[in-house]
Design a protein around this motif. Structure first.
Motif, PDB file in Angstrom:
ATOM      1  N   THR A 146      11.509   2.860  -3.143  1.00 51.77           N
ATOM      2  CA  THR A 146      10.471   3.404  -4.019  1.00 51.77           C
ATOM      3  C   THR A 146       9.896   4.688  -3.435  1.00 51.77           C
ATOM      4  O   THR A 146       9.694   5.676  -4.159  1.00 51.77           O
ATOM      5  CB  THR A 146       9.360   2.358  -4.252  1.00 51.77           C
ATOM      6  N   ILE A 147       9.656   4.691  -2.136  1.00 50.91           N
ATOM      7  CA  ILE A 147       9.126   5.885  -1.475  1.00 50.91           C
ATOM      8  C   ILE A 147      10.131   7.034  -1.569  1.00 50.91           C
ATOM      9  O   ILE A 147       9.759   8.180  -1.858  1.00 50.91           O
ATOM     10  CB  ILE A 147       8.739   5.565  -0.018  1.00 50.91           C
ATOM     11  N   ASP A 148      11.405   6.751  -1.353  1.00 48.12           N
ATOM     12  CA  ASP A 148      12.445   7.786  -1.477  1.00 48.12           C
ATOM     13  C   ASP A 148      12.511   8.334  -2.900  1.00 48.12           C
ATOM     14  O   ASP A 148      12.669   9.539  -3.099  1.00 48.12           O
ATOM     15  CB  ASP A 148      13.806   7.245  -1.058  1.00 48.12           C
ATOM     16  N   HIS A 200      -0.384  -4.514 -10.734  1.00 50.26           N
ATOM     17  CA  HIS A 200      -0.875  -5.294 -11.870  1.00 50.26           C
ATOM     18  C   HIS A 200      -0.425  -6.749 -11.876  1.00 50.26           C
ATOM     19  O   HIS A 200      -1.046  -7.581 -12.528  1.00 50.26           O
ATOM     20  CB  HIS A 200      -0.455  -4.637 -13.184  1.00 50.26           C
ATOM     21  N   GLN A 201       0.660  -7.055 -11.174  1.00 48.68           N
ATOM     22  CA  GLN A 201       1.175  -8.419 -11.189  1.00 48.68           C
ATOM     23  C   GLN A 201       1.086  -9.090  -9.818  1.00 48.68           C
ATOM     24  O   GLN A 201       1.491 -10.231  -9.661  1.00 48.68           O
ATOM     25  CB  GLN A 201       2.633  -8.432 -11.678  1.00 48.68           C
ATOM     26  N   GLY A 202       0.602  -8.335  -8.841  1.00 49.84           N
ATOM     27  CA  GLY A 202       0.456  -8.898  -7.508  1.00 49.84           C
ATOM     28  C   GLY A 202       1.764  -9.147  -6.792  1.00 49.84           C
ATOM     29  O   GLY A 202       1.816  -9.905  -5.824  1.00 49.84           O
ATOM     30  N   GLU A 203       2.815  -8.490  -7.231  1.00 50.45           N
ATOM     31  CA  GLU A 203       4.134  -8.670  -6.619  1.00 50.45           C
ATOM     32  C   GLU A 203       4.166  -8.017  -5.239  1.00 50.45           C
ATOM     33  O   GLU A 203       3.549  -6.987  -5.017  1.00 50.45           O
ATOM     34  CB  GLU A 203       5.203  -8.031  -7.516  1.00 50.45           C
ATOM     35  N   PHE A 204       4.879  -8.636  -4.348  1.00 48.70           N
ATOM     36  CA  PHE A 204       5.104  -8.045  -3.038  1.00 48.70           C
ATOM     37  C   PHE A 204       6.507  -7.465  -3.011  1.00 48.70           C
ATOM     38  O   PHE A 204       7.341  -7.787  -3.855  1.00 48.70           O
ATOM     39  CB  PHE A 204       4.948  -9.101  -1.930  1.00 48.70           C
ATOM     40  N   CYS A 205       6.770  -6.590  -2.073  1.00 49.08           N
ATOM     41  CA  CYS A 205       8.117  -6.050  -1.943  1.00 49.08           C
ATOM     42  C   CYS A 205       8.491  -6.032  -0.468  1.00 49.08           C
ATOM     43  O   CYS A 205       7.632  -5.942   0.406  1.00 49.08           O
ATOM     44  CB  CYS A 205       8.224  -4.664  -2.571  1.00 49.08           C
ATOM     45  N   ASN A 206       9.780  -6.102  -0.243  1.00 48.25           N
ATOM     46  CA  ASN A 206      10.244  -6.073   1.137  1.00 48.25           C
ATOM     47  C   ASN A 206      10.376  -4.623   1.594  1.00 48.25           C
ATOM     48  O   ASN A 206      10.175  -3.682   0.823  1.00 48.25           O
ATOM     49  CB  ASN A 206      11.553  -6.864   1.294  1.00 48.25           C
ATOM     50  N   GLU A 207      10.732  -4.461   2.852  1.00 48.57           N
ATOM     51  CA  GLU A 207      10.807  -3.121   3.431  1.00 48.57           C
ATOM     52  C   GLU A 207      11.838  -2.245   2.712  1.00 48.57           C
ATOM     53  O   GLU A 207      11.604  -1.059   2.485  1.00 48.57           O
ATOM     54  CB  GLU A 207      11.151  -3.222   4.921  1.00 48.57           C
ATOM     55  N   GLN A 208      12.962  -2.824   2.332  1.00 48.39           N
ATOM     56  CA  GLN A 208      14.007  -2.054   1.644  1.00 48.39           C
ATOM     57  C   GLN A 208      13.530  -1.584   0.267  1.00 48.39           C
ATOM     58  O   GLN A 208      13.748  -0.430  -0.102  1.00 48.39           O
ATOM     59  CB  GLN A 208      15.274  -2.888   1.495  1.00 48.39           C
ATOM     60  N   ALA A 252       0.828  -1.207   0.000  1.00 50.14           N
ATOM     61  CA  ALA A 252       0.000   0.000   0.000  1.00 50.14           C
ATOM     62  C   ALA A 252       0.865   1.261   0.000  1.00 50.14           C
ATOM     63  O   ALA A 252       0.534   2.246  -0.666  1.00 50.14           O
ATOM     64  CB  ALA A 252      -0.942  -0.001   1.195  1.00 50.14           C
ATOM     65  N   ALA A 253       1.978   1.236   0.713  1.00 60.09           N
ATOM     66  CA  ALA A 253       2.868   2.396   0.763  1.00 60.09           C
ATOM     67  C   ALA A 253       3.455   2.693  -0.605  1.00 60.09           C
ATOM     68  O   ALA A 253       3.590   3.863  -0.998  1.00 60.09           O
ATOM     69  CB  ALA A 253       3.972   2.161   1.788  1.00 60.09           C
ATOM     70  N   VAL A 254       3.802   1.657  -1.347  1.00 56.96           N
ATOM     71  CA  VAL A 254       4.350   1.840  -2.697  1.00 56.96           C
ATOM     72  C   VAL A 254       3.297   2.465  -3.614  1.00 56.96           C
ATOM     73  O   VAL A 254       3.582   3.415  -4.351  1.00 56.96           O
ATOM     74  CB  VAL A 254       4.858   0.488  -3.268  1.00 56.96           C
ATOM     75  N   VAL A 255       2.077   1.964  -3.551  1.00 57.59           N
ATOM     76  CA  VAL A 255       1.001   2.503  -4.388  1.00 57.59           C
ATOM     77  C   VAL A 255       0.705   3.955  -4.008  1.00 57.59           C
ATOM     78  O   VAL A 255       0.532   4.806  -4.887  1.00 57.59           O
ATOM     79  CB  VAL A 255      -0.257   1.620  -4.309  1.00 57.59           C
ATOM     80  N   ARG A 256       0.686   4.247  -2.708  1.00 61.36           N
ATOM     81  CA  ARG A 256       0.436   5.634  -2.273  1.00 61.36           C
ATOM     82  C   ARG A 256       1.548   6.574  -2.734  1.00 61.36           C
ATOM     83  O   ARG A 256       1.287   7.698  -3.171  1.00 61.36           O
ATOM     84  CB  ARG A 256       0.265   5.693  -0.755  1.00 61.36           C
ATOM     85  N   ALA A 257       2.789   6.131  -2.653  1.00 62.18           N
ATOM     86  CA  ALA A 257       3.913   6.971  -3.084  1.00 62.18           C
ATOM     87  C   ALA A 257       3.836   7.246  -4.575  1.00 62.18           C
ATOM     88  O   ALA A 257       4.063   8.383  -5.025  1.00 62.18           O
ATOM     89  CB  ALA A 257       5.243   6.289  -2.729  1.00 62.18           C
TER      90      ALA A 257
END
Length: 122
Positions: free
Chosen positions: A99-101, A86-94, A3-8
């Motif tokens: 991405t947010i940075d 679109h691909q349902g990929e997850f990402c780790n905290e790093q 969610a944080a990646v999508v919001r950023a």
């Protein structure tokens, strides 16, 4: 993290929308409905950079100097967002933090073109 990646990425696209609206207001007499149609047509962060901001900045050398960095940041942010959305990929905290940075850097660089003192709060 997803969610944080999508919001950023969404925040970066909103910043692009703001820049595009600023340019259309300064360079044309187009009404809001037309500008809205262009924003919808450009579809996404990369589309807005490639199809709207780049041509709107075509004769503005001071702004053009930022395009290469903006495109690099947008590609990174948009790529991760699309993988998640679109691909349902997850990402780790790093990955999410990176991405947010990148989104933060994109937003700051783009909006400082219009408001030199602009800074995002942490």
């Amino acid at each position: 993290m997803v969610a944080a990646v999508v919001r950023a990425a969404t925040a970066a696209e909103i910043a692009a929308n703001h820049a595009i609206r600023q340019e259309f207001a300064a360079q044309s007499g187009f009404d809001a409905a037309f500008v809205n149609s262009q924003l919808k047509w450009a579809n996404g962060l990369s589309g807005k950079l490639d199809h709207l901001i780049t041509p709107l900045w075509a004769h503005q050398k001071a702004k053009q100097k930022h395009l290469k960095e903006l495109k690099k940041l947008a590609q990174s942010v948009n790529g991760k967002r699309n993988s998640v959305a679109h691909q349902g990929e997850f990402c780790n905290e790093q990955e999410a933090a990176e991405t947010i940075d990148n989104a933060r850097s994109f937003i700051t660089l783009l909006l400082q073109v219009y408001e030199p003192e602009f800074a995002l709060k942490r």
